[in-house]
Write a protein that holds these residues in place. Structure first.
Motif, PDB file in Angstrom:
ATOM      1  N   SER A  92      -6.813  23.198 -37.473  1.00  0.00           N
ATOM      2  CA  SER A  92      -7.733  24.267 -37.157  1.00  0.00           C
ATOM      3  C   SER A  92      -7.047  25.618 -37.528  1.00  0.00           C
ATOM      4  O   SER A  92      -7.437  26.571 -37.940  1.00  0.00           O
ATOM      5  CB  SER A  92      -8.304  24.487 -35.858  1.00  0.00           C
ATOM      6  OG  SER A  92      -9.160  23.095 -35.629  1.00  0.00           O
ATOM      7  N   ARG A 153     -11.626  26.086 -35.243  1.00  0.00           N
ATOM      8  CA  ARG A 153     -12.401  25.773 -36.506  1.00  0.00           C
ATOM      9  C   ARG A 153     -13.784  26.299 -36.389  1.00  0.00           C
ATOM     10  O   ARG A 153     -14.089  26.696 -37.552  1.00  0.00           O
ATOM     11  CB  ARG A 153     -12.573  24.046 -36.530  1.00  0.00           C
ATOM     12  CG  ARG A 153     -13.139  23.451 -37.587  1.00  0.00           C
ATOM     13  CD  ARG A 153     -12.301  23.385 -38.697  1.00  0.00           C
ATOM     14  NE  ARG A 153     -11.471  22.465 -38.810  1.00  0.00           N
ATOM     15  CZ  ARG A 153     -10.584  22.264 -39.689  1.00  0.00           C
ATOM     16  NH1 ARG A 153     -10.528  23.150 -40.823  1.00  0.00           N
ATOM     17  NH2 ARG A 153      -9.434  21.608 -39.641  1.00  0.00           N
ATOM     18  N   LEU A 157     -15.376  28.840 -39.325  1.00  0.00           N
ATOM     19  CA  LEU A 157     -16.514  28.640 -40.063  1.00  0.00           C
ATOM     20  C   LEU A 157     -17.497  29.869 -39.655  1.00  0.00           C
ATOM     21  O   LEU A 157     -18.323  30.260 -40.577  1.00  0.00           O
ATOM     22  CB  LEU A 157     -17.234  27.432 -39.492  1.00  0.00           C
ATOM     23  CG  LEU A 157     -16.420  26.049 -39.824  1.00  0.00           C
ATOM     24  CD1 LEU A 157     -17.084  24.858 -38.995  1.00  0.00           C
ATOM     25  CD2 LEU A 157     -16.887  25.707 -41.178  1.00  0.00           C
ATOM     26  N   THR A 160     -16.735  33.009 -41.864  1.00  0.00           N
ATOM     27  CA  THR A 160     -16.668  32.822 -43.452  1.00  0.00           C
ATOM     28  C   THR A 160     -18.067  32.349 -43.868  1.00  0.00           C
ATOM     29  O   THR A 160     -18.345  32.287 -44.780  1.00  0.00           O
ATOM     30  CB  THR A 160     -15.663  31.781 -44.039  1.00  0.00           C
ATOM     31  OG1 THR A 160     -16.028  30.510 -43.476  1.00  0.00           O
ATOM     32  CG2 THR A 160     -14.449  32.203 -43.438  1.00  0.00           C
ATOM     33  N   GLY A 161     -19.095  32.028 -42.699  1.00  0.00           N
ATOM     34  CA  GLY A 161     -20.328  31.522 -42.964  1.00  0.00           C
ATOM     35  C   GLY A 161     -20.172  30.053 -43.642  1.00  0.00           C
ATOM     36  O   GLY A 161     -21.138  29.594 -44.206  1.00  0.00           O
ATOM     37  N   GLY A 162     -19.063  29.382 -43.706  1.00  0.00           N
ATOM     38  CA  GLY A 162     -18.881  28.081 -43.981  1.00  0.00           C
ATOM     39  C   GLY A 162     -18.517  28.159 -45.554  1.00  0.00           C
ATOM     40  O   GLY A 162     -17.956  27.037 -46.077  1.00  0.00           O
ATOM     41  N   TRP A 163     -18.368  29.359 -46.147  1.00  0.00           N
ATOM     42  CA  TRP A 163     -17.885  29.455 -47.625  1.00  0.00           C
ATOM     43  C   TRP A 163     -16.284  29.655 -47.924  1.00  0.00           C
ATOM     44  O   TRP A 163     -15.764  30.435 -46.964  1.00  0.00           O
ATOM     45  CB  TRP A 163     -18.519  30.529 -48.181  1.00  0.00           C
ATOM     46  CG  TRP A 163     -20.147  30.418 -48.046  1.00  0.00           C
ATOM     47  CD1 TRP A 163     -21.217  30.872 -47.443  1.00  0.00           C
ATOM     48  CD2 TRP A 163     -20.832  29.661 -49.511  1.00  0.00           C
ATOM     49  NE1 TRP A 163     -22.255  30.148 -48.010  1.00  0.00           N
ATOM     50  CE2 TRP A 163     -22.224  29.525 -48.858  1.00  0.00           C
ATOM     51  CE3 TRP A 163     -20.615  28.841 -50.676  1.00  0.00           C
ATOM     52  CZ2 TRP A 163     -23.120  29.207 -49.855  1.00  0.00           C
ATOM     53  CZ3 TRP A 163     -21.349  28.464 -51.328  1.00  0.00           C
ATOM     54  CH2 TRP A 163     -22.839  28.306 -50.962  1.00  0.00           C
ATOM     55  N   SER A 260     -10.593  27.379 -47.605  1.00  0.00           N
ATOM     56  CA  SER A 260     -11.747  26.899 -46.908  1.00  0.00           C
ATOM     57  C   SER A 260     -11.777  26.825 -45.550  1.00  0.00           C
ATOM     58  O   SER A 260     -10.685  26.123 -45.089  1.00  0.00           O
ATOM     59  CB  SER A 260     -12.533  25.799 -47.790  1.00  0.00           C
ATOM     60  OG  SER A 260     -13.610  25.282 -47.173  1.00  0.00           O
ATOM     61  N   PRO A 261     -12.521  27.147 -44.711  1.00  0.00           N
ATOM     62  CA  PRO A 261     -12.600  26.968 -43.159  1.00  0.00           C
ATOM     63  C   PRO A 261     -12.597  25.567 -42.956  1.00  0.00           C
ATOM     64  O   PRO A 261     -12.566  24.833 -41.729  1.00  0.00           O
ATOM     65  CB  PRO A 261     -13.872  27.773 -42.718  1.00  0.00           C
ATOM     66  CG  PRO A 261     -14.825  27.700 -43.999  1.00  0.00           C
ATOM     67  CD  PRO A 261     -13.896  27.650 -45.236  1.00  0.00           C
ATOM     68  N   VAL A 262     -12.983  24.432 -43.934  1.00  0.00           N
ATOM     69  CA  VAL A 262     -13.055  22.990 -43.443  1.00  0.00           C
ATOM     70  C   VAL A 262     -11.892  22.269 -43.846  1.00  0.00           C
ATOM     71  O   VAL A 262     -11.852  21.203 -43.447  1.00  0.00           O
ATOM     72  CB  VAL A 262     -14.272  22.197 -44.227  1.00  0.00           C
ATOM     73  CG1 VAL A 262     -15.563  22.804 -43.653  1.00  0.00           C
ATOM     74  CG2 VAL A 262     -14.305  22.549 -45.617  1.00  0.00           C
ATOM     75  N   ASP A 265      -8.956  19.268 -41.727  1.00  0.00           N
ATOM     76  CA  ASP A 265      -9.624  18.514 -40.853  1.00  0.00           C
ATOM     77  C   ASP A 265      -8.867  17.505 -40.354  1.00  0.00           C
ATOM     78  O   ASP A 265      -8.896  17.201 -39.148  1.00  0.00           O
ATOM     79  CB  ASP A 265     -10.896  18.120 -41.523  1.00  0.00           C
ATOM     80  CG  ASP A 265     -11.856  17.762 -40.240  1.00  0.00           C
ATOM     81  OD1 ASP A 265     -11.918  18.280 -39.255  1.00  0.00           O
ATOM     82  OD2 ASP A 265     -12.247  16.540 -40.432  1.00  0.00           O
TER      83      ASP A 265
END
Length: 342
Positions: A92, A153, A157, A160-163, A260-262, A265
């Motif tokens: 994260s 984490r 998200l 960035t809004g998940g983008w 990317s925020p993902v 992982d």
């Protein structure tokens, strides 16, 4: 030369047996990185038989490039594990500070050096917070960092809004972090891994602080009695783990030209796996930086090799699990043979 009497009374030279040098197998098995090295060479042999193109410079460049981000993060995790603690939040941290850097150089348009410095401070603060909470509350670091793993984490998200955050134009920062070097598949991130490896190998093995780290994770009460600042060592190591996790995120940003925020992982578990494969004890008090980096290279070799032989990508996790178990068995076997202390 000795002389020996015969039955007739005369003397003839006696031949003295020349001692044959004994192979120091015990010294060989005392190399703590031997288990992971054997595993890595075995993997190279298997994948080379299945796909001859595996033995090329481009393939090895790709392996080193893929090992770079994991290796940098795993070095920090190793320092912390040797001191007897864990950090499950490195993945994260990797994503959050990588996103912070991407936002600072894109939307905030800050100079590259300032953006990197501010993002590194964020990474260090995340690691320091893990240490302060763990030591102040005396709860296991596993629990502390499990909570902060979800916290950072979620924040990545949220902001960035998940983008993903992408850079569409070339820049000196991206080239320094992850530009191409020597041949097409090798990136500067691999050079940064080499720099981190050498620096932390020296810090752990050649300095008084390195001795403190081993003592903190090995015999804590004895270390305190000898004047080792156990709490300070742990706080520093938590901070170092945070900084290196953030650095790994920067390298990913430089190589991919995007963050990317993902991403990251599974980085925490992979970093722990790399350390364990390389001979670091889950109980603390022993481990090596070189072994951890070889563990990261081994994991990258598995990923690249499976792709080259046409295996589905989801076999990576299963294959990695087998390698982790086998490498630990080798490490434990060698430890029983020679009685490793570190």
């Amino acid at each position: 030369m000795e002389r020996r009497a015969t039955s007739g009374g005369s003397e003839v030279p006696a031949v003295r047996a020349v001692p044959v040098p004994r192979v120091e197998w015990r010294r060989l098995f005392a190399v703590r990185e031997l288990g992971v090295l054997v595993a890595l060479l075995a993997l190279v042999a298997v994948f080379s038989l299945l796909q001859p193109a595996f033995l090329t410079l481009d393939t090895f460049g790709d392996i080193l490039t893929q090992a770079a981000e994991l290796g940098v993060a795993a070095v920090g995790v190793t320092f912390l594990m040797i001191a007897g603690e864990f950090d499950l939040s490195v993945g994260s941290n990797f994503a959050f500070t990588g996103v912070v850097l991407a936002l600072l150089v894109t939307r905030a348009a800050l100079p590259a050096a300032l953006a990197v410095l501010l993002a590194l401070l964020v990474a260090a603060a995340i690691g320091l917070l893990n240490g302060v909470v763990t030591l102040a509350t005396r709860i296991p670091s596993f629990i502390t960092t499990l909570g902060t793993m979800m916290l950072w984490r979620g924040l990545a998200l949220a902001i960035t809004g998940g983008w993903p955050i992408s850079v569409l134009t070339a820049s000196a920062l991206l080239e320094v972090l992850g530009g191409k070097v020597i041949w097409s598949t090798l990136r500067l991130s691999a050079v940064w891994l080499l720099v981190v490896t050498v620096a932390f190998w020296f810090l752990l093995g050649k300095t008084r602080y390195g001795n403190w780290v081993f003592a903190t994770g090995g015999k804590r009460e004895a270390a305190r009695a000898l004047g080792v600042p156990v709490r300070r060592v742990k706080l520093i190591n938590f901070t170092l783990a945070g900084v290196l996790a953030g650095t790994a995120g920067f390298l990913q940003f430089g190589r991919m030209r995007s963050m990317s925020p993902v991403w990251g992982d599974a980085l925490a578990l992979e970093a722990i796996a790399a350390a364990v494969i390389g001979g670091t004890s889950l109980m603390g008090g022993s481990g090596t930086i070189l072994g951890t980096v070889l563990g990261a290279v081994t994991m990258a070799a598995i990923r690249v090799g499976l792709v080259m032989v046409g295996a589905p990508s989801y076999w990576y996790t299963a294959f990695l699990g087998v390698v982790v178990v086998l490498a630990v068995i080798l490490n434990v076997t060698f430890e029983e043979l020679v009685g490793w202390r570190r």
